[in-house]
Design an enzyme around this catalytic site. Sequence first.
Site, PDB file in Angstrom:
ATOM      1  N   ASP A 121      36.128  26.770  42.287  1.00 31.32           N
ATOM      2  CA  ASP A 121      36.498  25.833  41.218  1.00 31.32           C
ATOM      3  C   ASP A 121      37.883  26.118  40.647  1.00 31.32           C
ATOM      4  O   ASP A 121      38.620  25.188  40.323  1.00 31.32           O
ATOM      5  CB  ASP A 121      35.482  25.917  40.065  1.00 31.32           C
TER       6      ASP A 121
HETATM    7  N1  LIG Z   1      34.353  33.160  33.642  1.00 29.09           N
HETATM    8  C1  LIG Z   1      33.447  32.667  32.838  1.00 29.09           C
HETATM    9  O1  LIG Z   1      33.349  33.039  31.691  1.00 29.09           O
HETATM   10  C2  LIG Z   1      32.486  31.626  33.324  1.00 29.09           C
HETATM   11  C3  LIG Z   1      31.214  31.542  32.740  1.00 29.09           C
HETATM   12  C4  LIG Z   1      30.339  30.585  33.244  1.00 29.09           C
HETATM   13  C5  LIG Z   1      30.762  29.724  34.261  1.00 29.09           C
HETATM   14  N2  LIG Z   1      32.005  29.824  34.777  1.00 29.09           N
HETATM   15  C6  LIG Z   1      32.417  28.921  35.845  1.00 29.09           C
HETATM   16  O2  LIG Z   1      32.392  29.638  37.083  1.00 29.09           O
HETATM   17  C7  LIG Z   1      33.397  29.101  37.930  1.00 29.09           C
HETATM   18  C8  LIG Z   1      34.291  30.230  38.357  1.00 29.09           C
HETATM   19  O3  LIG Z   1      35.107  29.860  39.433  1.00 29.09           O
HETATM   20  P1  LIG Z   1      35.246  30.743  40.710  1.00 29.09           P
HETATM   21  O4  LIG Z   1      36.269  30.092  41.559  1.00 29.09           O
HETATM   22  O5  LIG Z   1      35.448  32.156  40.328  1.00 29.09           O
HETATM   23  O6  LIG Z   1      33.818  30.704  41.375  1.00 29.09           O
HETATM   24  P2  LIG Z   1      33.037  29.473  42.006  1.00 29.09           P
HETATM   25  O7  LIG Z   1      33.769  28.213  41.808  1.00 29.09           O
HETATM   26  O8  LIG Z   1      31.655  29.602  41.540  1.00 29.09           O
HETATM   27  O9  LIG Z   1      33.115  29.749  43.552  1.00 29.09           O
HETATM   28  C9  LIG Z   1      32.681  30.967  44.069  1.00 29.09           C
HETATM   29  C10 LIG Z   1      32.716  30.827  45.560  1.00 29.09           C
HETATM   30  O10 LIG Z   1      32.545  32.115  46.106  1.00 29.09           O
HETATM   31  C11 LIG Z   1      31.862  31.997  47.312  1.00 29.09           C
HETATM   32  N3  LIG Z   1      31.051  33.190  47.528  1.00 29.09           N
HETATM   33  C12 LIG Z   1      29.881  33.527  46.963  1.00 29.09           C
HETATM   34  N4  LIG Z   1      29.447  34.693  47.427  1.00 29.09           N
HETATM   35  C13 LIG Z   1      30.373  35.114  48.323  1.00 29.09           C
HETATM   36  C14 LIG Z   1      30.475  36.264  49.155  1.00 29.09           C
HETATM   37  N5  LIG Z   1      29.534  37.221  49.173  1.00 29.09           N
HETATM   38  N6  LIG Z   1      31.559  36.375  49.964  1.00 29.09           N
HETATM   39  C15 LIG Z   1      32.507  35.411  49.971  1.00 29.09           C
HETATM   40  N7  LIG Z   1      32.447  34.313  49.207  1.00 29.09           N
HETATM   41  C16 LIG Z   1      31.389  34.166  48.386  1.00 29.09           C
HETATM   42  C17 LIG Z   1      31.006  30.760  47.223  1.00 29.09           C
HETATM   43  O11 LIG Z   1      31.162  30.028  48.438  1.00 29.09           O
HETATM   44  P3  LIG Z   1      30.170  30.325  49.668  1.00 29.09           P
HETATM   45  O12 LIG Z   1      28.799  30.140  49.146  1.00 29.09           O
HETATM   46  O13 LIG Z   1      30.601  29.353  50.684  1.00 29.09           O
HETATM   47  O14 LIG Z   1      30.449  31.716  50.086  1.00 29.09           O
HETATM   48  C18 LIG Z   1      31.597  29.975  46.062  1.00 29.09           C
HETATM   49  O15 LIG Z   1      32.086  28.726  46.465  1.00 29.09           O
HETATM   50  C19 LIG Z   1      34.121  28.046  37.162  1.00 29.09           C
HETATM   51  O16 LIG Z   1      33.584  26.800  37.459  1.00 29.09           O
HETATM   52  C20 LIG Z   1      33.827  28.423  35.728  1.00 29.09           C
HETATM   53  O17 LIG Z   1      33.884  27.340  34.866  1.00 29.09           O
HETATM   54  C21 LIG Z   1      32.848  30.800  34.368  1.00 29.09           C
END
Ligand SMILES: NC(=O)c1ccc[n+]([C@@H]2O[C@H](COP(=O)([O-])OP(=O)(O)OC[C@H]3O[C@@H](n4cnc5c(N)ncnc54)[C@H](OP(=O)(O)O)[C@@H]3O)[C@@H](O)[C@H]2O)c1
Lengths: 366, 366, 460, 460, 103, 103
Positions: free
Chosen positions: C387
């Site tokens: 994201d």
């Molecule tokens: N930081 C905060 O405080 C917080 C709190 C709540 C929500 N959020 C939300 O969380 C999101 C964070 O964004 P992000 O880009 O860090 O994460 P993300 O958008 O959730 O994407 C994480 C990606 O990592 C991949 N993944 C998972 N396990 C993996 C592994 N073992 N090896 C390699 N890849 C792996 C997944 O794809 P695959 O499954 O294809 O591997 C997934 O698409 C945002 O949407 C944010 O709003 C953040």
Amino acid sequence: MTIGILKETKKGENRVSISPRIAKQLIDKGFNLIVEDDAGVDSSFNNKYYREVGAQIEQRGVVYKESDVLVMINPFNEDDLKLVNEGQVLISQLYHQSNPELIQTIASKKVSAFSMDAMPRISRAQEMDVLSSQSNLAGYKAVILGAYLMKKILPLMMTAAGTIKPARVLIYGVGVAGLQAIATAKRLGAIVAATDIRPETKEQVESLAAKFISVEGPQETSGDGYAKEASEDYAKRQREAVNKELFRSDLVITTAMVPGKKSPVLITKKQVERMKNGAVIIDLGAAQGGNCELSKLDKTIFYKGITIVGTTISPESVSTHASDLYSKNMYNFIMHLTENNELKWDLEDEITDSTLIVHKGEIRKP
Amino acid sequence: MTIGILKETKKGENRVSISPRIAKQLIDKGFNLIVEDDAGVDSSFNNKYYREVGAQIEQRGVVYKESDVLVMINPFNEDDLKLVNEGQVLISQLYHQSNPELIQTIASKKVSAFSMDAMPRISRAQEMDVLSSQSNLAGYKAVILGAYLMKKILPLMMTAAGTIKPARVLIYGVGVAGLQAIATAKRLGAIVAATDIRPETKEQVESLAAKFISVEGPQETSGDGYAKEASEDYAKRQREAVNKELFRSDLVITTAMVPGKKSPVLITKKQVERMKNGAVIIDLGAAQGGNCELSKLDKTIFYKGITIVGTTISPESVSTHASDLYSKNMYNFIMHLTENNELKWDLEDEITDSTLIVHKGEIRKP
Amino acid sequence: MSTALALIYLLSTVSFVVGLRLLGHPATANKGNRLAAGGMGLAILSTLFLHELEVPVKIYLLIGGAILLGGIVGALMAVNVKMTKMPELVSLFNGFGGASAALIGLVEFGKGAGDPQTAATITAGVVIGSLTFSGSLVAWGKLDGRVKSTVFIPQRNIINNLVLVGSIVLAVLLALGVVQDPVWIYVLVAAGLLYGILFVLPIGGADMPVVISLLNSMTGIAAAITGVLYSNKLMLIGGILVGSAGLILTFAMCRAMNRTLIAVVFGAFGEEAQAGGEARTVGGTVRKTTASDAAILLNYAKDVVIVPGYGLAVAQAQHVIHELEQLLTERGVVIRYAIHPVAGRMPGHMNVLLAESQVDYGLLVEMDDINPHFPQTDVVLVVGANDVVNPAAHNDPASPIYGMPILEVEHAKNIIVNKRSMNVGYAGIDNELFYNSKTAMLFGDAKAALTDLVAELKKL
Amino acid sequence: MSTALALIYLLSTVSFVVGLRLLGHPATANKGNRLAAGGMGLAILSTLFLHELEVPVKIYLLIGGAILLGGIVGALMAVNVKMTKMPELVSLFNGFGGASAALIGLVEFGKGAGDPQTAATITAGVVIGSLTFSGSLVAWGKLDGRVKSTVFIPQRNIINNLVLVGSIVLAVLLALGVVQDPVWIYVLVAAGLLYGILFVLPIGGADMPVVISLLNSMTGIAAAITGVLYSNKLMLIGGILVGSAGLILTFAMCRAMNRTLIAVVFGAFGEEAQAGGEARTVGGTVRKTTASDAAILLNYAKDVVIVPGYGLAVAQAQHVIHELEQLLTERGVVIRYAIHPVAGRMPGHMNVLLAESQVDYGLLVEMDDINPHFPQTDVVLVVGANDVVNPAAHNDPASPIYGMPILEVEHAKNIIVNKRSMNVGYAGIDNELFYNSKTAMLFGDAKAALTDLVAELKKL
Amino acid sequence: MSEWTDFFTSNQDLIFVLILAIFLGVELIKNIPAVLHTPLMSGANALSGVVVVGAILVMLNADPNNYLILGLGFVAVVLGIINVVGGFAVTGRMLNMFKKNGK
Amino acid sequence: MSEWTDFFTSNQDLIFVLILAIFLGVELIKNIPAVLHTPLMSGANALSGVVVVGAILVMLNADPNNYLILGLGFVAVVLGIINVVGGFAVTGRMLNMFKKNGK
Ligand SMILES: NC(=O)c1ccc[n+]([C@@H]2O[C@H](COP(=O)([O-])OP(=O)(O)OC[C@H]3O[C@@H](n4cnc5c(N)ncnc54)[C@H](OP(=O)(O)O)[C@@H]3O)[C@@H](O)[C@H]2O)c1
Ligand SMILES: NC(=O)c1ccc[n+]([C@@H]2O[C@H](COP(=O)([O-])OP(=O)(O)OC[C@H]3O[C@@H](n4cnc5c(N)ncnc54)[C@H](OP(=O)(O)O)[C@@H]3O)[C@@H](O)[C@H]2O)c1
Ligand SMILES: NC(=O)c1ccc[n+]([C@@H]2O[C@H](COP(=O)([O-])OP(=O)(O)OC[C@H]3O[C@@H](n4cnc5c(N)ncnc54)[C@H](O)[C@@H]3O)[C@@H](O)[C@H]2O)c1
Ligand SMILES: NC(=O)c1ccc[n+]([C@@H]2O[C@H](COP(=O)([O-])OP(=O)(O)OC[C@H]3O[C@@H](n4cnc5c(N)ncnc54)[C@H](O)[C@@H]3O)[C@@H](O)[C@H]2O)c1
């Protein structure tokens, strides 16, 4: 547009809603800032820091009189509301669902009021989400508080005077605060386990290298990122699953909440009685009734060798950073609400819509 | 041989000199154990734990009457000494160099007294070295205390509500306590710097991935593992080298000591005045006069925005583990002193020789 | 053959061997190429000038003209081709080599087949040469877009095999002298050409590099056969080296694509490379990459930015990423981490993670500071983030994350994305970044994939 | 030569090549050895039975007897030799091979030298064969202790070179037919023998393996020369393979010992391997090891204990050691960390360190629990620890650490110690563990050394 | 049958060369990083242009009046040379992409 | 001089074989883990015993009455066979040390 920054009146509150750094950013954007005398002093922000960036320091009355927008952290109370004038805009946390009378009073003053805690849980609102930013610090400080109160240390140590086993820390509720608590306890070398009603938190707990305690049987599901109330059946199964870990834990931190509801009781008196002598419970859910049957808000209770702290105070205790983050959320929120330094009242927008509780004397949210 | 375990009488002291676990080990070896009523309660060791392992619980008077060896952590004071009988053996920390009158009184009672703090700093004595085992916990707890008092958090966090810069922690004196403080602060994510008069500590600091602040010019050398008193010239150069870091630190922990001497003053009032608003100083050297000019033992002082805590209390605050480690040291010491459960008085032995301050009424160490 | 010529051939052979060996390592490949080229030049010139028989000037002129013409054409083609068109050019060149071998066979056959062995050699050269020629041309056309995608021929395997068996039977008959009419040799050429076309036509465009490598290996064999014909060791050894090396290379390429040679040649019916998982609304093709390719890209970059996300935490890959960072730093790559404020699942998630592996705080850069820098970044390595690098936040007002600030990695020169599949992240939306032509996807668990990456990097 | 024989020779040659290749990897080495042996057996038998000329039974009997005799002797020697005596046996065998080559040359020369090329081949074979013979015997004697240590010959380089030049001149004269009296060939043999002795005698015992490898390579060349003599491809290729492989191996061995070949042959005057730093009171020799040897030892162990010490902290190698531990665990090795209560410089130093790299708490074992376990431990890996594994605490009442409990790693089957030098630890005393015959020292900064170790392990 | 065994016997050397060259080719190429696959393929392709030596030999040995042969040979030489020159040049260009300033 | 160029020309095949074999030997051995150095040396030593084939040929071609040659040949065969048999056997024993139960 003139923004008035009030000193918090709540007891034990050390934060301030706008820090000097953010005050500067607002002034640079063209806003006028009036800060109540000594508003930031408990966050280590003396008046001189505000003066340096170009804000005016005034007594309380002046601030109320001259501001278009009044900002605070805690809900405006009856006393505060006596001073507001028609047409002013109030921004603070209001907890409108649990405070209907307060909302009535505000409406009767013919003012508008935004509530920061009503921020929708959507990605683009994250930068204005004070619940997140403050819970995060609460999670950290809960562990520090626990470590401070404990008669043991957290890490494993193998020394010439014998081996100290690592402390066991158990976290209930893996929201923002719970996750940060896990991370902090792990950092200090404790063995950490955690449980939550939302099954998706398992992966999150494991992403911090801690153990997740799953509750057997049918799972409760979550929709908007918040938890639903748990069934009695679930609560029973949860107790069974967690008891083994609970009874050998040295530090327990509870953060479980259901928005707008009383906090679920997760640790009963009976369970406390079976806990290890000397264990500490930090109940961050105390404000909404507490996750531990015995906890009382802002009290530390000693019960049969167990220390139970009911608190919400943690973010206030790291007031410098808590104010910093709150201010930044506030800044982002003000930027979102205004155009050319004036409020644009875009009621179509999800963020404005959700947070605007009272609009020019009219209550928009029950 | 009967060993009597006394309840500590010093205010704020929560430890006990023998924990139930070690009590069991001693009993298994064939010793008789008498424990004063509630001796361990502040370390979460209730009487029942002692009873379970086979120790006798008695009132204070009985313990004094029936024991061959009396053990404590803090020095026996005048009141205690009234109860001792000729021929008994006392083991505790005596700080004989700073307490000559006390030693006189002990000698006048015709008893023998070992002082745990006189343990030589040699590899094989490490397992009996209570200074080490307790300083270690003090170092940990000093950071926890600091983190608890601070209005900031220690780790770096880049969040939607802005970035929190990591706290800067400065450690004076890299002995046992200082090293553990470095490790703990590092764990919590702070940026840590440290300084010491002994140059060999540089590598040790770096082995914990922290920064060492070297003092330019001629170095002071150390002999037996302890530091010598610093020259005025050195102190001046030290201030110059450290000031930059001191003035931007959020938490300062001082642990510098010179055995048998007053603690060196490392932070003057002038320096405190130039420190960051909101900073915290934890002075573990307070008992020997303090490393900070302003600190007072067991007092928390607020001076121009800076919080200065003078304390030695840290190990007492983790009393469970502190008692555990102290007990293990004590156990090793008793094992070292005895053969077939009787004292062997081997005065040739370096450990016995150094720790035996009064032998059957005769003062061996000035 | 004169001793001098023999010696020079020996030298050239050695230059081929050493050249090939040097070509196998990034640091020496260029030298290897030049060495082999030098050896080849030497061999050609000395074949011309150390020839022992009396040769009329006319012929010398003709040869000289041919060399000049070929040299100029070849050089121009090579110099003017676009970077992206190089593989098809290689295919074309390879076809020419095959044609050359076939022509030699034709000429020699025309002189009258000698003993059966010689005849066998000639017919083998002709068949192989002509099938390489036509096959390479088809491959070239497919890559170039001239031959439209995959042509479906019903029962193709049966037809192909019939043509193949027919060619072989004919070649054997010719070799044994059973069939003697010179027309048959042209029939043989035709059969070879036909087989080449039938062989390559059904294979999918994505598999073309493998096919080219295979055809290349065959050209080598054709050259070797010609070498046998003239008892010329240089051609024999050079050809065989190419033949065996080419075959191994073909297998290696298949392995790098996670396919078997059989699947390439007979199976996959024009399917394009498809990533696992389910792509949703955003279309386009996904380019997969391997650890070793990614390693080279990083190694030769000057400025690299790592974007960690939740997946890094899930995989607990914080230690490996730090190792990678240190390794690249040692090699003079400027490397930083871009930390998005909401990466992960809690505020400061990435900080906790990277602090644990002792990543220097100074290397962590905030979003607002790094965003203007991406256009100068050679490679962005996105590890388990989704994201926070989704351009939909800027482009798609309908997206639930519209308006959220993101790390604008799409402006970097190259993008490597590591995640396990095409699955979505927290916000549950597809990410067009993965379909960007600059993006290469390194699929796999972050810890495993980065460990491989580090291992490959150490080999360089 | 019959076609069948030629075919079999071809087969044998292939078996040699493939055999050598398989020998290069621990997992397949055994198979490679068997394959090469099979090829050799086949070649010998078919040489005997597919011989085309009429051969009297008497000779067949003689050959059979020789084979039987040699086979039995060789097998007995190989089976009965002690594990530790294997290198000298190899040297002895190698000498026999050289002698065989020399004898063949003698016989062929006796038949009357033909053209200069043949003669040159013969004399070359004789010289090389005899020098390998005598050189190998001396090497064997030195390793075995029969030849007493290093013999000092004044001006040896001059004398050696004189003998060498003399031999060559004589060989050339013989080849050109200038000298014809058959006595001279014996003189040549004598010269070769002499040179072999002079060559090996001054080289230090520790360098013998390198010398043996070099002599081995020469035997190969001698065999190849004999192959030329009989136009026998098998001997030629087999010999040359051994010759070139042996030479590369020689260089590799020098590299593993951090020396140059020149230094081995001409320089180092009988000095034994000496570690850097200053050893103090404890005497004895120190055995150095390499990352790749240590990796094999660990990989093939079942039970490994890691002993971390202050040096691990200084090097900040906590992440690498964790990687090593995980890698070995994956391969089925049972692995634990033995934590000494005063390892490092503060109480719990090792705990802080290993917690940071997320080592499972369950793998950390206290001193009292692990000590009884060391006798069953296959390999103990000591990383940057010194005092805490110093047996002087038990053995030497005069030692300042006498009476301190230690980790009794000296009871383990193998001990690998990693530190940067022979320097002392905190207590400032020497450590006899490092001179233990079970101990191999892996010198280097812990982080670098462990990183190498991990890399080597991944190759296995 | 005997023809073929004869062939084997008389071409033994060639066959040994062949076998050795095959092994050598394999040994040289195994363990190549994937990113070099394409340049290596290209380089091998250039090497396969060694067939041009055969084409030149055809021309050198040709009857100066047999225009068919001369023509075919001419084409063979041209094609072969294109393969060689173009092949090495393209390989060189590909490899230049790996070059790094200051490295 | 010309003798030697003749030698080269007439033994071309052999020389190519030689060169290829040298390269092959090198390629086969580079990148060997140090722990295999000794077994490999031992294996190579066994292979160098191929000289025994020559010794057998000497015997096979020997005049049955020339006892000197027979004697020398006999010794050559014995020594060569010891080298071969002993060499492979020792190598096998060394390699057995690497075997691991259950792996
Ligand atoms: N930081 C905060 O405080 C917080 C709190 C709540 C929500 N959020 C939300 O969380 C999101 C964070 O964004 P992000 O880009 O860090 O994460 P993300 O958008 O959730 O994407 C994480 C990606 O990592 C991949 N993944 C998972 N396990 C993996 C592994 N073992 N090896 C390699 N890849 C792996 C997944 O794809 P695959 O499954 O294809 O591997 C997934 O698409 C945002 O949407 C944010 O709003 C953040
Ligand atoms: N734990 C405590 O509380 C405490 C406190 C004070 C003193 N001590 C004392 O400290 C000692 C601890 O024993 P120990 O075995 O852990 O340590 P040690 O005896 O001090 O030995 C450490 C060894 O590590 C090696 N080393 C240093 N840096 C290295 C690097 N970068 N890479 C590889 N090796 C490196 C050094 O040898 P090279 O220089 O050759 O590399 C040195 O011999 C005991 O004597 C103990 O009494 C302990
Ligand atoms: N997308 C965004 O922009 C955004 C912003 C902030 C937070 N969030 C997410 O919202 C979620 C809620 O966070 P929060 O900290 O505000 O939650 P919260 O404070 O409302 O509740 C804390 C935790 O208690 C748990 N809980 C409730 N009842 C329970 C029970 N009976 N037993 C066990 N656990 C129980 C909840 O599941 C939750 O995880 C988190 O997943 C967080 O990551 C998302
Ligand atoms: N070998 C053993 O058995 C053993 C056991 C315990 C401790 N030790 C060692 O003994 C040493 C002392 O440990 P400690 O904790 O008891 O020391 P301590 O409490 O006496 O002093 C703490 C630190 O303050 C430093 N200090 C003194 N004056 C200073 C000044 N003017 N400026 C800066 N720093 C100053 C000292 O160098 C020391 O490092 C340590 O190195 C420790 O590792 C050894």
